[in-house]
Design a protein around this motif. Structure first.
Motif, PDB file in Angstrom:
ATOM      1  N   ASP A 133     -24.692  39.181  40.843  1.00  0.00           N
ATOM      2  CA  ASP A 133     -23.699  39.930  41.619  1.00  0.00           C
ATOM      3  C   ASP A 133     -22.387  39.154  41.586  1.00  0.00           C
ATOM      4  N   PHE A 134     -21.276  39.852  41.360  1.00  0.00           N
ATOM      5  CA  PHE A 134     -19.985  39.161  41.410  1.00  0.00           C
ATOM      6  C   PHE A 134     -19.015  39.782  42.411  1.00  0.00           C
ATOM      7  N   LEU A 135     -19.392  40.906  43.004  1.00  0.00           N
ATOM      8  CA  LEU A 135     -18.569  41.511  44.048  1.00  0.00           C
ATOM      9  C   LEU A 135     -19.497  42.159  45.066  1.00  0.00           C
ATOM     10  N   HIS A 136     -19.262  41.836  46.304  1.00  0.00           N
ATOM     11  CA  HIS A 136     -20.053  42.427  47.381  1.00  0.00           C
ATOM     12  C   HIS A 136     -19.114  42.604  48.574  1.00  0.00           C
ATOM     13  N   ASN A 137     -18.907  43.854  48.967  1.00  0.00           N
ATOM     14  CA  ASN A 137     -18.107  44.122  50.161  1.00  0.00           C
ATOM     15  C   ASN A 137     -18.806  45.206  50.972  1.00  0.00           C
TER      16      ASN A 137
ATOM     17  N   SER B 209     -18.527  48.309  50.874  1.00  0.00           N
ATOM     18  CA  SER B 209     -18.725  49.558  50.140  1.00  0.00           C
ATOM     19  C   SER B 209     -19.614  49.429  48.910  1.00  0.00           C
ATOM     20  N   PHE B 210     -19.475  48.321  48.181  1.00  0.00           N
ATOM     21  CA  PHE B 210     -20.133  48.191  46.881  1.00  0.00           C
ATOM     22  C   PHE B 210     -20.792  46.834  46.699  1.00  0.00           C
TER      23      PHE B 210
ATOM     24  N   ASN C  75     -23.811  51.696  45.595  1.00  0.00           N
ATOM     25  CA  ASN C  75     -23.014  52.255  46.688  1.00  0.00           C
ATOM     26  C   ASN C  75     -23.724  51.918  47.991  1.00  0.00           C
ATOM     27  N   ILE C  76     -23.218  50.916  48.692  1.00  0.00           N
ATOM     28  CA  ILE C  76     -23.874  50.486  49.929  1.00  0.00           C
ATOM     29  C   ILE C  76     -23.118  50.954  51.170  1.00  0.00           C
ATOM     30  N   SER C  77     -22.098  51.775  50.985  1.00  0.00           N
ATOM     31  CA  SER C  77     -21.238  52.164  52.101  1.00  0.00           C
ATOM     32  C   SER C  77     -21.893  53.114  53.090  1.00  0.00           C
TER      33      SER C  77
END
Length: 108
Positions: free
Chosen positions: A25-29, A31-32, A104-106
């Motif tokens: 994983d290189f981006l986790h916020n 929303s994503f 899509n974790i939003s």
């Protein structure tokens, strides 16, 4: 937070992991969740179903993805949608397979 990501740098980080680690994983916020999956020929994709919808984009290589017990041929440029809670895995690649994934974790 980084806004520009370099695939070569991400793959170098992945190369430094042990041989059983094939994704990063290189981006986790809020929303994503975004990362890269890299499978060498014969390497097993052990992922299970995710609770989130997932989008894959094949950056390198070719092989197959099995979604709900059905095989689909994939190659560089393929874009794949996998609905949440769907059993899936990559397989059958005879060369290195590199795939960008976005969850899509939003909706949580």
């Amino acid at each position: 937070m980084d806004k520009i990501f370099d695939l070569d740098s991400i793959l170098l980080k992945l190369n430094k992991k042990d041989n059983s680690t094939y994704f990063l994983d290189f981006l986790h916020n809020e929303s994503f969740e975004v990362g890269v999956l890299r499978l060498d020929p014969g390497q097993k994709d052990t992922q299970g179903p995710h609770s989130d919808d997932e989008l894959y984009f094949v950056l390198e290589g070719k092989g197959y993805i099995n979604i709900l017990e059905e095989d689909h041929e994939i190659r560089k440029g393929s874009c794949i949608f996998v609905p949440s809670n769907s059993k899936h895995h990559f397989h059958g690649n005879k060369e290195r397979l590199v795939v960008l994934y976005i969850l899509n974790i939003s909706k949580k």
